[in-house]
Motif scaffolding. Structure first.
Motif, short mmCIF file in Angstrom:
data_model
loop_
_atom_site.label_atom_id
_atom_site.label_comp_id
_atom_site.label_asym_id
_atom_site.label_seq_id
_atom_site.Cartn_x
_atom_site.Cartn_y
_atom_site.Cartn_z
N PHE A 129 0.77 -1.19 0.03
CA PHE A 129 -0.07 -0.07 0.11
C PHE A 129 0.83 1.16 0.04
N LYS A 130 0.27 2.32 -0.67
CA LYS A 130 1.14 3.71 -0.90
C LYS A 130 0.02 4.66 0.73
N THR A 131 1.08 5.98 0.19
CA THR A 131 -0.08 6.67 1.01
C THR A 131 -0.50 8.08 0.05
N LEU A 132 -1.29 8.29 0.44
CA LEU A 132 -2.02 9.02 -0.23
C LEU A 132 -1.91 10.46 0.97
N ALA A 133 -2.67 10.29 1.92
CA ALA A 133 -3.35 11.82 2.59
C ALA A 133 -3.59 11.20 4.02
N ALA A 134 -2.78 11.92 4.68
CA ALA A 134 -3.40 12.05 6.22
C ALA A 134 -4.81 12.47 6.38
N VAL A 135 -5.32 11.88 7.24
CA VAL A 135 -6.49 12.11 7.79
C VAL A 135 -6.67 12.23 9.14
N HIS A 136 -7.11 13.63 9.37
CA HIS A 136 -7.34 14.01 11.65
C HIS A 136 -8.63 13.59 11.44
N GLN A 137 -8.87 13.11 12.78
CA GLN A 137 -9.96 12.58 13.81
C GLN A 137 -9.95 14.09 14.58
N MET A 138 -10.87 14.34 14.27
CA MET A 138 -11.30 16.05 15.45
C MET A 138 -12.24 15.15 15.78
N ASN A 139 -12.27 15.72 17.30
CA ASN A 139 -13.72 15.29 18.33
C ASN A 139 -13.00 15.92 19.77
N GLY A 140 -14.47 15.71 21.03
CA GLY A 140 -14.92 16.65 22.01
C GLY A 140 -16.23 16.60 21.98
N VAL A 141 -16.18 17.09 23.25
CA VAL A 141 -17.47 18.12 23.22
C VAL A 141 -18.07 19.08 23.00
N VAL A 142 -18.81 19.06 22.63
CA VAL A 142 -18.73 20.77 21.93
C VAL A 142 -19.25 21.49 22.83
N GLN A 161 -22.35 17.80 23.90
CA GLN A 161 -22.32 16.44 23.78
C GLN A 161 -21.30 16.27 23.21
N PHE A 162 -21.02 15.02 22.61
CA PHE A 162 -19.49 14.67 21.71
C PHE A 162 -19.85 14.52 20.64
N MET A 163 -19.23 15.31 20.42
CA MET A 163 -18.88 14.31 18.66
C MET A 163 -17.64 15.00 17.76
N ARG A 164 -17.77 13.90 16.73
CA ARG A 164 -16.53 13.90 16.34
C ARG A 164 -16.77 13.96 14.49
N VAL A 165 -15.61 14.37 13.80
CA VAL A 165 -15.28 15.03 12.46
C VAL A 165 -14.16 13.96 12.06
N ASP A 166 -14.55 12.89 10.49
CA ASP A 166 -12.81 12.41 9.68
C ASP A 166 -12.77 13.43 9.12
N THR A 167 -11.69 14.28 9.21
CA THR A 167 -11.26 15.32 7.71
C THR A 167 -9.82 15.16 7.37
N ARG A 168 -9.74 15.22 5.94
CA ARG A 168 -8.47 15.84 5.15
C ARG A 168 -8.36 16.54 5.35
N GLU A 169 -8.46 18.02 5.64
CA GLU A 169 -8.14 19.15 6.38
C GLU A 169 -7.19 19.44 6.80
N THR A 170 -5.90 19.34 6.50
CA THR A 170 -5.00 19.89 7.21
C THR A 170 -4.85 21.12 8.46
N ASP A 171 -5.46 22.26 7.61
CA ASP A 171 -5.12 23.56 8.97
C ASP A 171 -6.85 24.75 7.82
#
Length: 270
Positions: free
Chosen positions: A108-121, A216-226
């Motif tokens: 497998f070859k690397t394409l991009a990072a995926v950032h797990q964003m989560n926490g209580v709103v 409440q706890f919420m999560r977003v998985d995103t490829r946005e680096t900044d």
């Protein structure tokens, strides 16, 4: 892997600190194909799944091995079975730090990072008031947008998500140009997929969901680096938690655009 395995699979995912509930396992088992590895007394110590997006693309996920067996080849054994079943398709996955070396060894070859964003709103940052709740009449446009942003259709995945999700869309000049879905997952809620033409639209789609779930706890998985979208999530308490690597074994279909994916369904389903 069958639905009868869910209690043991849930125990396995808890053991490696994954947040999946039994209901989350039930959804992925309904959408994909998988293998479990058992010891001599029937305990599940490993899992691996694959999900057909089309006849040409498959996503691999839910690859877990018990910590005591991670160095003894269980992950490789499971992956070889999955790869044998998916021959002829382009294979894509999101690799945890623990499994990254295994996937590299398999080609497998690397394409991009995926950032797990989560926490209580904790607060509701400002966002453009340009999104509205999704209607049944929007369904075809939402499926088209997801296909264009992914580069491949995944109707079964989207049908399952739409059955359990709330949706927001952005409409311009009579055309749906962006959407986001919210559903229960893990410790709380996840927003995904998020498909939009720009960061302002992504914020507009997520804003109503964040506003409705303060505390409440919420999560977003995103490829946005900044950038503004990441800053928006962080300002609301949805902060960077972990990073995985998107990888593929073969070239993948190219997205069509102009809308792109700002948030994944989850790491298994892309």
């Amino acid at each position: 892997m069958t639905v009868e395995d869910i209690p043991r699979l849930h125990e396995l995912s808890v053991a490696v600190s994954w947040p999946h509930r039994a209901d989350d396992w039930a959804m992925v088992i309904g959408l994909g194909h998988g293998w479990v590895a058992r010891d001599q007394i029937g305990r599940v110590f490993g899992s691996a799944m694959w999900f057909p997006f089309s006849d040409s693309v498959a996503s691999i996920g839910m690859v877990i091995t018990s910590p005591r067996l991670q160095e003894n080849g269980a992950g490789g054994w499971l992956m070889r079975r999955v790869l044998a079943e998916t021959q002829g398709r382009a294979r894509v996955l999101n690799a945890t730090k623990e499994a990254f070396r295994l996937y590299v060894s398999l080609g497998f070859k690397t394409l991009a990072a995926v950032h797990q964003m989560n926490g209580v709103v904790t607060s509701v940052p400002e966002f453009p008031a340009t999104a509205r709740p999704m209607r049944d009449a929007d369904r075809a446009a939402v499926l088209r947008l997801d296909t264009d942003a992914m580069g491949v259709a995944r109707p079964e995945v989207m049908a399952a998500l739409l059955a359990v999700s709330q949706g927001m869309v952005i409409e311009r000049d009579g055309q749906i140009v962006g959407f986001a879905l919210l559903r229960q997952f893990g410790r709380g809620w996840v927003i995904g997929p998020i498909v939009a033409e720009n960061e302002a639209d992504a914020m507009a789609l997520c804003g109503p969901f964040i506003a409705a779930h303060q505390g409440q706890f919420m999560r977003v998985d995103t490829r946005e680096t900044d950038g503004p979208f990441r800053d928006f999530l962080t300002a609301g308490g949805i902060e960077a938690y972990d990073t995985v690597q998107r990888m593929s074994l073969e070239p993948l279909p190219e997205p069509v655009g102009p809308a792109r994916t700002f948030g994944l369904v989850n790491q298994a389903l892309g």
